[in-house]
Design a protein around this motif. Structure first.
Motif, PDB file in Angstrom:
ATOM      1  N   ASP A 173      18.061 -17.760   2.287  1.00  0.00           N
ATOM      2  CA  ASP A 173      18.117 -18.448   0.996  1.00  0.00           C
ATOM      3  C   ASP A 173      16.753 -19.026   0.621  1.00  0.00           C
ATOM      4  O   ASP A 173      16.654 -19.917  -0.223  1.00  0.00           O
ATOM      5  N   HIS A 174      15.698 -18.499   1.229  1.00  0.00           N
ATOM      6  CA  HIS A 174      14.339 -18.987   0.982  1.00  0.00           C
ATOM      7  C   HIS A 174      13.662 -18.105  -0.075  1.00  0.00           C
ATOM      8  O   HIS A 174      13.905 -16.896  -0.132  1.00  0.00           O
ATOM      9  N   PRO A 175      12.788 -18.690  -0.929  1.00  0.00           N
ATOM     10  CA  PRO A 175      12.102 -17.887  -1.952  1.00  0.00           C
ATOM     11  C   PRO A 175      11.295 -16.722  -1.388  1.00  0.00           C
ATOM     12  O   PRO A 175      11.205 -15.674  -2.026  1.00  0.00           O
ATOM     13  N   ASP A 176      10.701 -16.889  -0.197  1.00  0.00           N
ATOM     14  CA  ASP A 176       9.938 -15.784   0.398  1.00  0.00           C
ATOM     15  C   ASP A 176      10.861 -14.630   0.797  1.00  0.00           C
ATOM     16  O   ASP A 176      10.474 -13.454   0.715  1.00  0.00           O
ATOM     17  N   TYR A 177      12.063 -14.975   1.229  1.00  0.00           N
ATOM     18  CA  TYR A 177      13.060 -13.934   1.510  1.00  0.00           C
ATOM     19  C   TYR A 177      13.468 -13.246   0.208  1.00  0.00           C
ATOM     20  O   TYR A 177      13.561 -12.012   0.139  1.00  0.00           O
ATOM     21  N   ALA A 178      13.669 -14.049  -0.838  1.00  0.00           N
ATOM     22  CA  ALA A 178      14.015 -13.490  -2.153  1.00  0.00           C
ATOM     23  C   ALA A 178      12.903 -12.588  -2.671  1.00  0.00           C
ATOM     24  O   ALA A 178      13.169 -11.567  -3.320  1.00  0.00           O
ATOM     25  N   SER A 179      11.665 -12.942  -2.392  1.00  0.00           N
ATOM     26  CA  SER A 179      10.531 -12.130  -2.831  1.00  0.00           C
ATOM     27  C   SER A 179      10.594 -10.730  -2.235  1.00  0.00           C
ATOM     28  O   SER A 179      10.361  -9.731  -2.928  1.00  0.00           O
ATOM     29  N   SER A 180      10.934 -10.648  -0.946  1.00  0.00           N
ATOM     30  CA  SER A 180      11.072  -9.330  -0.311  1.00  0.00           C
ATOM     31  C   SER A 180      12.286  -8.581  -0.851  1.00  0.00           C
ATOM     32  O   SER A 180      12.270  -7.353  -0.975  1.00  0.00           O
ATOM     33  N   LEU A 181      13.342  -9.320  -1.177  1.00  0.00           N
ATOM     34  CA  LEU A 181      14.502  -8.686  -1.813  1.00  0.00           C
ATOM     35  C   LEU A 181      14.102  -8.038  -3.138  1.00  0.00           C
ATOM     36  O   LEU A 181      14.525  -6.914  -3.461  1.00  0.00           O
ATOM     37  N   LEU A 182      13.286  -8.752  -3.915  1.00  0.00           N
ATOM     38  CA  LEU A 182      12.835  -8.214  -5.201  1.00  0.00           C
ATOM     39  C   LEU A 182      11.984  -6.969  -5.012  1.00  0.00           C
ATOM     40  O   LEU A 182      12.075  -6.014  -5.785  1.00  0.00           O
ATOM     41  N   ASP A 183      11.151  -6.972  -3.964  1.00  0.00           N
ATOM     42  CA  ASP A 183      10.367  -5.769  -3.649  1.00  0.00           C
ATOM     43  C   ASP A 183      11.288  -4.591  -3.349  1.00  0.00           C
ATOM     44  O   ASP A 183      11.062  -3.466  -3.815  1.00  0.00           O
TER      45      ASP A 183
ATOM     46  N   ALA B 172      14.448  -4.240  -4.295  1.00  0.00           N
ATOM     47  CA  ALA B 172      15.160  -3.860  -5.516  1.00  0.00           C
ATOM     48  C   ALA B 172      14.299  -2.955  -6.382  1.00  0.00           C
ATOM     49  O   ALA B 172      14.784  -1.962  -6.938  1.00  0.00           O
ATOM     50  N   MET B 173      13.021  -3.279  -6.487  1.00  0.00           N
ATOM     51  CA  MET B 173      12.118  -2.462  -7.285  1.00  0.00           C
ATOM     52  C   MET B 173      11.975  -1.056  -6.687  1.00  0.00           C
ATOM     53  O   MET B 173      11.923  -0.058  -7.421  1.00  0.00           O
ATOM     54  N   ILE B 174      11.932  -0.984  -5.364  1.00  0.00           N
ATOM     55  CA  ILE B 174      11.836   0.328  -4.699  1.00  0.00           C
ATOM     56  C   ILE B 174      13.038   1.194  -5.067  1.00  0.00           C
ATOM     57  O   ILE B 174      12.898   2.382  -5.397  1.00  0.00           O
TER      58      ILE B 174
ATOM     59  N   ILE C 242       0.840  -1.203   0.000  1.00  0.00           N
ATOM     60  CA  ILE C 242       0.000   0.000   0.000  1.00  0.00           C
ATOM     61  C   ILE C 242       0.874   1.252   0.000  1.00  0.00           C
ATOM     62  O   ILE C 242       0.624   2.210  -0.749  1.00  0.00           O
ATOM     63  N   ALA C 243       1.919   1.237   0.824  1.00  0.00           N
ATOM     64  CA  ALA C 243       2.833   2.383   0.894  1.00  0.00           C
ATOM     65  C   ALA C 243       3.563   2.575  -0.433  1.00  0.00           C
ATOM     66  O   ALA C 243       3.810   3.714  -0.866  1.00  0.00           O
ATOM     67  N   ARG C 244       3.905   1.447  -1.110  1.00  0.00           N
ATOM     68  CA  ARG C 244       4.611   1.549  -2.387  1.00  0.00           C
ATOM     69  C   ARG C 244       3.714   2.154  -3.468  1.00  0.00           C
ATOM     70  O   ARG C 244       4.151   2.987  -4.263  1.00  0.00           O
ATOM     71  N   ASP C 245       2.463   1.720  -3.484  1.00  0.00           N
ATOM     72  CA  ASP C 245       1.524   2.288  -4.461  1.00  0.00           C
ATOM     73  C   ASP C 245       1.356   3.791  -4.240  1.00  0.00           C
ATOM     74  O   ASP C 245       1.260   4.562  -5.198  1.00  0.00           O
TER      75      ASP C 245
ATOM     76  N   GLY D  59       5.977  10.130  -4.606  1.00  0.00           N
ATOM     77  CA  GLY D  59       7.435  10.132  -4.683  1.00  0.00           C
ATOM     78  C   GLY D  59       8.151   9.863  -3.370  1.00  0.00           C
ATOM     79  O   GLY D  59       9.388   9.852  -3.323  1.00  0.00           O
ATOM     80  N   ASP D  60       7.419   9.605  -2.290  1.00  0.00           N
ATOM     81  CA  ASP D  60       8.046   9.347  -0.984  1.00  0.00           C
ATOM     82  C   ASP D  60       8.083   7.842  -0.720  1.00  0.00           C
ATOM     83  O   ASP D  60       7.084   7.237  -0.340  1.00  0.00           O
ATOM     84  N   PHE D  61       9.252   7.241  -0.909  1.00  0.00           N
ATOM     85  CA  PHE D  61       9.407   5.793  -0.776  1.00  0.00           C
ATOM     86  C   PHE D  61       9.927   5.372   0.596  1.00  0.00           C
ATOM     87  O   PHE D  61      10.212   4.196   0.817  1.00  0.00           O
ATOM     88  N   SER D  62      10.063   6.315   1.523  1.00  0.00           N
ATOM     89  CA  SER D  62      10.677   5.997   2.817  1.00  0.00           C
ATOM     90  C   SER D  62       9.878   4.975   3.611  1.00  0.00           C
ATOM     91  O   SER D  62      10.450   4.074   4.243  1.00  0.00           O
ATOM     92  N   GLU D  63       8.539   5.086   3.596  1.00  0.00           N
ATOM     93  CA  GLU D  63       7.710   4.179   4.379  1.00  0.00           C
ATOM     94  C   GLU D  63       7.751   2.755   3.824  1.00  0.00           C
ATOM     95  O   GLU D  63       7.914   1.783   4.573  1.00  0.00           O
ATOM     96  N   THR D  64       7.605   2.614   2.509  1.00  0.00           N
ATOM     97  CA  THR D  64       7.626   1.262   1.923  1.00  0.00           C
ATOM     98  C   THR D  64       9.005   0.627   2.069  1.00  0.00           C
ATOM     99  O   THR D  64       9.116  -0.583   2.290  1.00  0.00           O
ATOM    100  N   GLU D  65      10.071   1.453   1.995  1.00  0.00           N
ATOM    101  CA  GLU D  65      11.431   0.919   2.199  1.00  0.00           C
ATOM    102  C   GLU D  65      11.603   0.437   3.636  1.00  0.00           C
ATOM    103  O   GLU D  65      12.125  -0.662   3.876  1.00  0.00           O
ATOM    104  N   ARG D  66      11.121   1.226   4.595  1.00  0.00           N
ATOM    105  CA  ARG D  66      11.235   0.849   6.009  1.00  0.00           C
ATOM    106  C   ARG D  66      10.504  -0.459   6.292  1.00  0.00           C
ATOM    107  O   ARG D  66      11.036  -1.361   6.954  1.00  0.00           O
ATOM    108  N   LEU D  67       9.282  -0.577   5.774  1.00  0.00           N
ATOM    109  CA  LEU D  67       8.486  -1.776   6.017  1.00  0.00           C
ATOM    110  C   LEU D  67       9.107  -3.004   5.353  1.00  0.00           C
ATOM    111  O   LEU D  67       9.134  -4.093   5.936  1.00  0.00           O
ATOM    112  N   THR D  68       9.619  -2.846   4.135  1.00  0.00           N
ATOM    113  CA  THR D  68      10.229  -3.973   3.421  1.00  0.00           C
ATOM    114  C   THR D  68      11.487  -4.452   4.131  1.00  0.00           C
ATOM    115  O   THR D  68      11.725  -5.668   4.245  1.00  0.00           O
TER     116      THR D  68
END
Length: 462
Positions: free
Chosen positions: A178-188, A190-192, A146-149, A155-164
């Motif tokens: 090394d778990h896919p769910d951890y990788a999923s958050s990494l991808l989030d 990276a996108m931020i 929600i914060a990312r959207d 243009g303020d990504f601080s909240e979504t970055e903090r939560l991720t």
């Protein structure tokens, strides 16, 4: 027979059957079973019984998955009310229902309704399990989305970055890094960084996430849903990689892996099929063994089907003798296939490794090519697409193509129609080849530098 069709124990059996169909994705079969379970339980129990809430929740999940959000919300809400009355307002199961309803509103684009539900669920999870429980991370992930959207707009990504970052920390503590769910958050994450133009940070994290998913993919530990999430991020990573120096070995490997995991690509299957084709097309020992294995598997499949067929004809003359003969034949074929595979593994271990991988290794792929051959592969996306060229000697070549998947599909469709005698617009006569259309499609897919990139190549593997 023992309890009757309206007994609660009969409902339990029906519920288990419905759950099986639901797990298999057969929602239309599961729905009427759950409805029957609901009717039985509503007659047998008080209106706030926990089993009624469970059934309502299962039905809501089916309607949710089917896209019937209105009906889903109604059933989720009824389940929530029962849980609050019977379990209290701060029970874990109440939090689970809040997350379900919140995710429904999020999918509908109603962030104002979704956010307080996720916040309330988060508070319950933290009070019951502490601040580092996996359920806490799940609620944080939703709040981060929600914060990312919102950040995309203001243009303020601080909240979504903090939560991720907080979610990453919790997941590392519980499931490891090394778990896919951890990788999923990494991808989030990276996108931020990517959206903010922080390319160096984004590339580092994309690479880390890709390495986890490649490792899991190769041993078959990626679920369908996790694979879908990975593919959603490969195009942005390819965008960054297209700006990199492909003389770096690590970059070469990432490009191929990202291509194979891409959401718009069938490259994994294509590269595996290519390995077999190249092996079979030769005249040496490898070709002979691969062809023999293919033939043995073909014969095994036919014989197994013949055995299944005769079991549908128990009155067949000499049924026992025929079935024994087929079973003996299956055993013989299996033994031959096992011996052949052992020989392949001993003599050509690199080919077995290549063929058995879910993802193809770049070094092994290059080993299958001759110097005058090149592999061309595409990932079609929006607003850009990508072309990958692999040759035996030299670096991979990743090119950004300024064409969308939709444009390519349209031109392919137009070209096929122009070459179709059955098309009424052609009046049964193909008077001239649509050269201009074909040339445009060629330019879109091969790019401007194809002559340089493919110099000396006689055989193209597309």
């Amino acid at each position: 027979r023992i309890y009757g069709p309206d007994h609660p124990d009969s409902a339990t059996i029906l519920n288990n059957l419905a759950l099986l169909f639901q797990t298999q994705g057969k929602l239309k079969i599961a729905e009427p079973l759950y409805l029957k379970v609901l009717r039985i339980r509503e007659k047998a129990f008080e209106k706030d019984h926990a089993s009624i809430a469970t059934t309502l929740n299962n039905l809501a999940a089916i309607y949710h998955a089917s896209g019937n959000f209105e009906k889903s919300e109604s059933f989720y809400q009824r389940a929530l009310e029962i849980k609050e009355q019977s379990l209290g307002f701060n029970h874990q199961s109440v939090a689970n229902s809040l997350v379900n309803i919140g995710s429904l509103h999020y999918q509908k684009g109603d962030h104002k309704k979704a956010k307080p539900l996720f916040q309330r669920a988060l508070k319950i999870y933290e009070e019951r399990f502490g601040k580092n429980h996996p359920s806490v991370a799940n609620s944080i992930d939703f709040l981060s989305m929600i914060a990312r959207d919102k950040a995309v707009v203001d243009g303020d990504f601080s909240e979504t970055e903090r939560l991720t970052l907080r979610s990453l920390k919790i997941k590392e503590m519980n499931i490891g890094n090394d778990h896919p769910d951890y990788a999923s958050s990494l991808l989030d994450l990276a996108m931020i960084y990517h959206v903010q133009g922080k390319s160096k940070k984004a590339k580092t994290i994309y690479h880390q996430a890709l390495a986890i998913n490649v490792k899991r993919n190769r041993i078959g530990l990626i679920s369908k849903e996790q694979g879908k999430n990975i593919r959603n991020y490969t195009l942005p990573y390819l965008m960054l990689l297209s700006q990199e120096n492909t003389h770096v070995k690590e970059i070469n490997a990432d490009i191929l892996n990202a291509f194979q995991l891409s959401r718009n690509s069938d490259n994994v299957t294509a590269f595996q099929n290519l390995a077999q084709r190249l092996a079979v097309s030769g005249d040496g020992e490898l070709s002979r063994l691969v062809r023999k294995r293919q033939e043995l598997k073909k014969q095994l499949k036919i014989t197994e089907q013949n055995l299944l067929d005769i079991y549908g004809k128990p009155n067949l003359n000499n049924f026992t003798g025929v079935s024994k003969g087929l079973r003996d034949r299956i055993k013989s074929l299996n033994d031959q296939e096992l011996n052949n595979s052992e020989r392949l593994n001993q003599a050509f271990s690199s080919y077995i490794e290549f063929e058995g991988s879910h993802l193809t290794d770049l070094v092994l792929l290059k080993d299958t090519l001759n110097p005058n051959e090149a592999i061309l592969s595409w990932v079609l996306g929006d607003p850009v697409s990508f072309q990958l060229i692999i040759r035996k000697n030299g670096d991979v070549i990743l090119s950004k193509l300024h064409v969308t998947k939709r444009e390519v599909e349209k031109n392919v469709r137009n070209l096929l129609e122009a070459l179709d005698l059955a098309n009424p617009l052609n009046n049964g006569n193909l008077s001239s080849f649509p050269a201009a259309l074909a040339a445009r499609l060629f330019e879109q897919l091969f790019g401007m530098n194809w002559k340089i990139n493919l110099e000396g190549v006689k055989n193209l593997l597309l």
